[in-house]
Design an enzyme around this catalytic site. Sequence first.
Site, PDB file in Angstrom:
ATOM      1  N   PHE A 155       0.842  -1.203   0.000  1.00 46.20           N
ATOM      2  CA  PHE A 155       0.000   0.000   0.000  1.00 46.20           C
ATOM      3  C   PHE A 155       0.873   1.247   0.000  1.00 46.20           C
ATOM      4  O   PHE A 155       0.745   2.135   0.834  1.00 46.20           O
ATOM      5  CB  PHE A 155      -0.933  -0.040   1.218  1.00 46.20           C
ATOM      6  CG  PHE A 155      -2.241   0.678   1.018  1.00 46.20           C
ATOM      7  CD1 PHE A 155      -3.129   0.254   0.036  1.00 46.20           C
ATOM      8  CD2 PHE A 155      -2.590   1.746   1.819  1.00 46.20           C
ATOM      9  CE1 PHE A 155      -4.338   0.901  -0.141  1.00 46.20           C
ATOM     10  CE2 PHE A 155      -3.792   2.399   1.651  1.00 46.20           C
ATOM     11  CZ  PHE A 155      -4.680   1.978   0.667  1.00 46.20           C
ATOM     12  N   GLY A 156       1.792   1.304  -0.958  1.00 47.33           N
ATOM     13  CA  GLY A 156       2.662   2.479  -1.106  1.00 47.33           C
ATOM     14  C   GLY A 156       2.073   3.418  -2.139  1.00 47.33           C
ATOM     15  O   GLY A 156       0.861   3.452  -2.343  1.00 47.33           O
ATOM     16  N   ARG A 157       2.949   4.151  -2.804  1.00 46.37           N
ATOM     17  CA  ARG A 157       2.467   5.159  -3.765  1.00 46.37           C
ATOM     18  C   ARG A 157       1.580   4.536  -4.839  1.00 46.37           C
ATOM     19  O   ARG A 157       0.473   5.001  -5.112  1.00 46.37           O
ATOM     20  CB  ARG A 157       3.666   5.856  -4.433  1.00 46.37           C
ATOM     21  CG  ARG A 157       4.393   6.833  -3.549  1.00 46.37           C
ATOM     22  CD  ARG A 157       5.643   7.336  -4.246  1.00 46.37           C
ATOM     23  NE  ARG A 157       6.597   6.250  -4.417  1.00 46.37           N
ATOM     24  CZ  ARG A 157       7.729   6.118  -3.710  1.00 46.37           C
ATOM     25  NH1 ARG A 157       8.048   7.024  -2.823  1.00 46.37           N
ATOM     26  NH2 ARG A 157       8.515   5.091  -3.898  1.00 46.37           N
ATOM     27  N   ILE A 158       2.076   3.452  -5.488  1.00 47.29           N
ATOM     28  CA  ILE A 158       1.319   2.871  -6.606  1.00 47.29           C
ATOM     29  C   ILE A 158       0.106   2.091  -6.079  1.00 47.29           C
ATOM     30  O   ILE A 158      -0.994   2.208  -6.620  1.00 47.29           O
ATOM     31  CB  ILE A 158       2.230   1.981  -7.484  1.00 47.29           C
ATOM     32  CG1 ILE A 158       3.354   2.845  -8.097  1.00 47.29           C
ATOM     33  CG2 ILE A 158       1.425   1.294  -8.581  1.00 47.29           C
ATOM     34  CD1 ILE A 158       4.448   2.055  -8.819  1.00 47.29           C
ATOM     35  N   ARG A 236       7.007  -6.759  -9.663  1.00 47.03           N
ATOM     36  CA  ARG A 236       8.168  -7.515 -10.117  1.00 47.03           C
ATOM     37  C   ARG A 236       7.795  -8.992 -10.224  1.00 47.03           C
ATOM     38  O   ARG A 236       7.142  -9.536  -9.319  1.00 47.03           O
ATOM     39  CB  ARG A 236       9.340  -7.355  -9.137  1.00 47.03           C
ATOM     40  CG  ARG A 236      10.069  -6.019  -9.226  1.00 47.03           C
ATOM     41  CD  ARG A 236      10.809  -5.854 -10.551  1.00 47.03           C
ATOM     42  NE  ARG A 236      11.534  -4.596 -10.623  1.00 47.03           N
ATOM     43  CZ  ARG A 236      11.036  -3.457 -11.125  1.00 47.03           C
ATOM     44  NH1 ARG A 236       9.809  -3.421 -11.581  1.00 47.03           N
ATOM     45  NH2 ARG A 236      11.783  -2.375 -11.164  1.00 47.03           N
ATOM     46  N   GLU A 265      12.305 -12.515 -16.589  1.00 43.86           N
ATOM     47  CA  GLU A 265      12.158 -11.524 -17.655  1.00 43.86           C
ATOM     48  C   GLU A 265      13.435 -11.319 -18.466  1.00 43.86           C
ATOM     49  O   GLU A 265      14.506 -11.215 -17.847  1.00 43.86           O
ATOM     50  CB  GLU A 265      11.763 -10.198 -16.978  1.00 43.86           C
ATOM     51  CG  GLU A 265      10.803  -9.370 -17.762  1.00 43.86           C
ATOM     52  CD  GLU A 265      10.264  -8.244 -16.913  1.00 43.86           C
ATOM     53  OE1 GLU A 265       9.519  -8.532 -15.951  1.00 43.86           O
ATOM     54  OE2 GLU A 265      10.602  -7.096 -17.202  1.00 43.86           O
ATOM     55  N   HIS A 283       6.085  -5.644 -19.745  1.00 45.53           N
ATOM     56  CA  HIS A 283       6.584  -4.677 -18.749  1.00 45.53           C
ATOM     57  C   HIS A 283       6.399  -3.228 -19.238  1.00 45.53           C
ATOM     58  O   HIS A 283       7.382  -2.522 -19.468  1.00 45.53           O
ATOM     59  CB  HIS A 283       8.062  -4.966 -18.420  1.00 45.53           C
ATOM     60  CG  HIS A 283       8.463  -4.434 -17.062  1.00 45.53           C
ATOM     61  ND1 HIS A 283       9.390  -5.032 -16.262  1.00 45.53           N
ATOM     62  CD2 HIS A 283       8.055  -3.327 -16.382  1.00 45.53           C
ATOM     63  CE1 HIS A 283       9.537  -4.342 -15.147  1.00 45.53           C
ATOM     64  NE2 HIS A 283       8.734  -3.291 -15.195  1.00 45.53           N
ATOM     65  N   GLY A 285       4.205  -0.989 -17.623  1.00 39.81           N
ATOM     66  CA  GLY A 285       3.460  -0.269 -16.579  1.00 39.81           C
ATOM     67  C   GLY A 285       3.566   1.238 -16.673  1.00 39.81           C
ATOM     68  O   GLY A 285       2.577   1.960 -16.556  1.00 39.81           O
TER      69      GLY A 285
HETATM   70  C1  GLV Z   1       9.648  -0.294 -13.600  1.00 38.15           C
HETATM   71  O1  GLV Z   1       9.447  -1.447 -13.462  1.00 38.15           O
HETATM   72  C2  GLV Z   1      10.142   0.546 -12.557  1.00 38.15           C
HETATM   73  O2  GLV Z   1      10.581   0.033 -11.523  1.00 38.15           O
HETATM   74  O3  GLV Z   1      10.112   1.761 -12.731  1.00 38.15           O
END
Ligand code: GLV
Length: 322
Positions: A155-158, A236, A265, A283, A285
């Site tokens: 439950f951090g920024r993202i 990750r 990956e 990947h 995001g």
């Molecule tokens: C991407 O995976 C990041 O860590 O910014």
Amino acid sequence: MTMREVAVTAELPGRAVEWLEERCLVRLNAGVQITDENTLIDFIGSADAVLTLLANPVTDRVLAACPDLRVVGNCAVGFDNIDLVAARRRGVWVTNTPDVLTEATADLTWGLILAVTRRLGEAERFLRDGRFHGWALDMLLGSGIQGRQLGVVGFGRIGRAVARRAAGFGMSVAASDVDEHANPDPPARFMALDELLASSHVVTLHTPLNEGTRHLLDEERLRLMPRGAFLVNTARGPLVDEAALVRVLEDGHLGGAGLDVFEMEPAVHPGLLEREDVVLLPHVGSATEETRAAMAELAATNILAVLAGEEPPTPVVRPTDH
Ligand code: GLV
């Protein structure tokens, strides 16, 4: 005074290179991505700073072989490609690029949540294969998410940005790492991880990768999830035991998985590639024009600050940390 030298391991969007070139000598790798220690050592050479991507392994060996290095400016929010303990011991700054990619990554996470629960990848393949012969009541039915629980692990920024969007889709939020007594913003119900897994319709991962979180979702934990539930990972790959995930999908326990990251990956487990109930992304995001430029520019700003003897805006390791 001799010009500081900055090694940049890949071409960058935005004005990052321009900013670095105003004050430093820039060496840019315009070739293939550097994924092994020896090539990275050769490339950094006697540079004072290196701007890295997450495929670049900044190990203790690399840091030892590049003693002039004062700062590693990672162009990513994650930093599991860097040996932080070694950097601290060797007095090297490490910086990352948080905040600027939060909203783009949260959007992509919702893209995956919707794609996997509503079978979007499968539906598109169906149409492109020429199998769409008209609207049908029972065609490609997915799973509704309204009124269900979204379990946010990390439950951090993202994680919080993902949780904020949940209200718009009518989902309640549970989080495993908020303080039980705090009033989290956005609102989330605290649950221990196992309880969260056992009660969520969709589980989404937003926790950093480190030795404590590797295979956080092993087979036992995946099987705690309710039958037909969905797993989404935009954090990750190694947070999930991928072989176990394949088994749990194969026997029909989970409804599907939406994955933007993979354990080995860029390799993807062959058992995932052949499945219709998984959505697989390479990947991406944070992959918007605006966000990638902002990441590169923040990485450059961090490097320039350290080389000017100033505190960088987003440090991960300060050489004075113990
Ligand atoms: C991407 O995976 C990041 O860590 O910014």
